[in-house]
Design an enzyme around this catalytic site. Structure first.
Site, short mmCIF file in Angstrom:
data_model
loop_
_atom_site.label_atom_id
_atom_site.label_comp_id
_atom_site.label_asym_id
_atom_site.label_seq_id
_atom_site.Cartn_x
_atom_site.Cartn_y
_atom_site.Cartn_z
CD GLU A 266 -2.77 -1.26 2.45
OE1 GLU A 266 -2.73 -0.35 3.29
OE2 GLU A 266 -3.52 -2.24 2.56
CG HIS A 285 -5.79 0.46 4.86
ND1 HIS A 285 -4.69 -0.32 5.16
CD2 HIS A 285 -6.59 0.37 5.95
CE1 HIS A 285 -4.81 -0.83 6.37
NE2 HIS A 285 -5.97 -0.42 6.88
C1 DGY Z 1 -6.54 -0.34 11.73
O1 DGY Z 1 -6.93 0.40 12.64
O2 DGY Z 1 -5.85 -1.33 11.94
C2 DGY Z 1 -6.92 0.06 10.36
O3 DGY Z 1 -6.79 -0.96 9.46
C3 DGY Z 1 -6.05 1.21 9.93
O4 DGY Z 1 -4.76 0.73 9.77
#
Ligand code: DGY
Length: 324
Positions: A266, A285
């Protein structure tokens, strides 16, 4: 005496003020090359760290001999070397709960968008290609009443089950380390082995954390068990999936489509074969990315860090074995 905190995520004014009341704060605005240099320069003084999206490995931690606590603004803790943190007696905290509902919303957005081809058809309109009533070549598939398969029945899995069961009348099946009687009672959910779930679900949704045990859990063998009309959804971590195997399953029509919020690398490379496929909905994401939730996560991280630096047990301690 105030402790030193290195912040590598910008906070709202109110949270920044709160942190600065209790600590000397060094803010690293961006984790680009220059930001990483600033971070390395600030680590020797740091007693607390607060941020997200940084792989905090032993090499970086070794630059911070005074470090007492790391507050991650995330629920996932796969970016951290937990064993090394614990060995060094450095507390690690995360931000569960506050992002559960929002992340489940994202999961459902991906289910709906993939099944109903929302992005593809919206682009058809946007690109001026809506010339006549759409026909079967543009039809999607129903969501309501279909079987929702959830792999990893933690908080987010449960919130997804709630939406599916109460909102869309979906039979819920799930796979997790062990059966969860309370979840079964609430959502009329049924436990399945991983293989059974893959064979039976219309929507296969990954909501489990990335660990050495879950890395590459979904590979060629697992995609081969899914039905050609089923849709794969990932809101957990990219590395839980063997991405080339997923791409192959999509290209070969082994599965109908995918809704993906997370990727092995990513940001996703614009050249990724995933982006050549109309039956893939790819999002950046954004699971927890709403104003309200990101503020709640940051607040939670600040609370955790201040508690840890004050010598009290933070609410969301990931590694209790590190308690001094
Ligand atoms: C988390 O809080 O783990 C989300 O995926 C953001 O990284």
């Amino acid at each position: 005496m105030k402790k030193h905190v290195v912040l590598y995520k910008k906070l709202s004014d109110a949270l920044m003020q709160r942190l600065e009341e209790h600590a000397h704060v060094t803010l690293i605005e961006k984790l680009d090359d220059q930001g990483m240099q600033q971070l390395r320069a600030a680590l020797p003084q740091a007693q607390g760290l607060l941020g997200a999206s940084l792989k905090l490995d032993a090499a970086l931690l070794d630059l911070a001999p005074q470090l007492e606590a790391v507050a991650s603004v995330s629920v996932g803790v796969d970016n951290y070397d937990i064993n090394y943190l614990s060995e060094r007696k450095i507390l690690l905290t995360n931000t569960p709960d506050v992002l559960t509902e929002t992340t489940a919303d994202t999961g459902f957005a991906l289910i709906l968008a993939s099944a109903r081809r929302v992005v593809e058809l919206a682009n058809l309109v946007r690109n001026g290609n809506w010339k006549k009533n759409i026909g079967p070549e543009h039809f999607g598939t129903d969501v309501h009443g279909k079987t929702l398969g959830i792999i990893g029945m933690g908080r987010i899995g449960e919130a997804l089950a709630q939406r599916g069961h109460f909102g869309f009348g979906m039979p819920v099946i799930y796979h997790s380390n062990s059966p969860k009687p309370a979840v079964e009672a609430r959502f009329n959910a049924q436990y399945r082995s991983l293989d059974e779930l893959l064979q039976q679900a219309d929507f296969v949704c990954l909501t489990l954390p990335l660990t050495p045990q879950t890395e590459n859990l979904m590979g060629a063998e697992q995609f081969a068990l899914m039905r050609p009309e089923s849709i794969f959804i990932n809101i957990s971590r990219g590395k839980v999936v063997d991405e080339p195997a997923l791409i192959n399953a999509l290209q070969q029509g082994q599965i109908r489509g995918a809704g993906l919020d997370v990727f092995v690398r990513e940001p996703l490379e614009p050249t990724s074969p995933l982006l050549q496929l109309d039956n893939v909905v790819a999002t950046p994401h954004m699971g927890s990315a709403t104003f309200e939730t990101r503020e709640a996560m940051a607040r939670c991280a600040v609370d955790n860090l201040l508690a840890a630096l004050a010598g009290t047990r933070p609410a969301n301690l990931v590694n209790p074995q590190a308690l001094r």
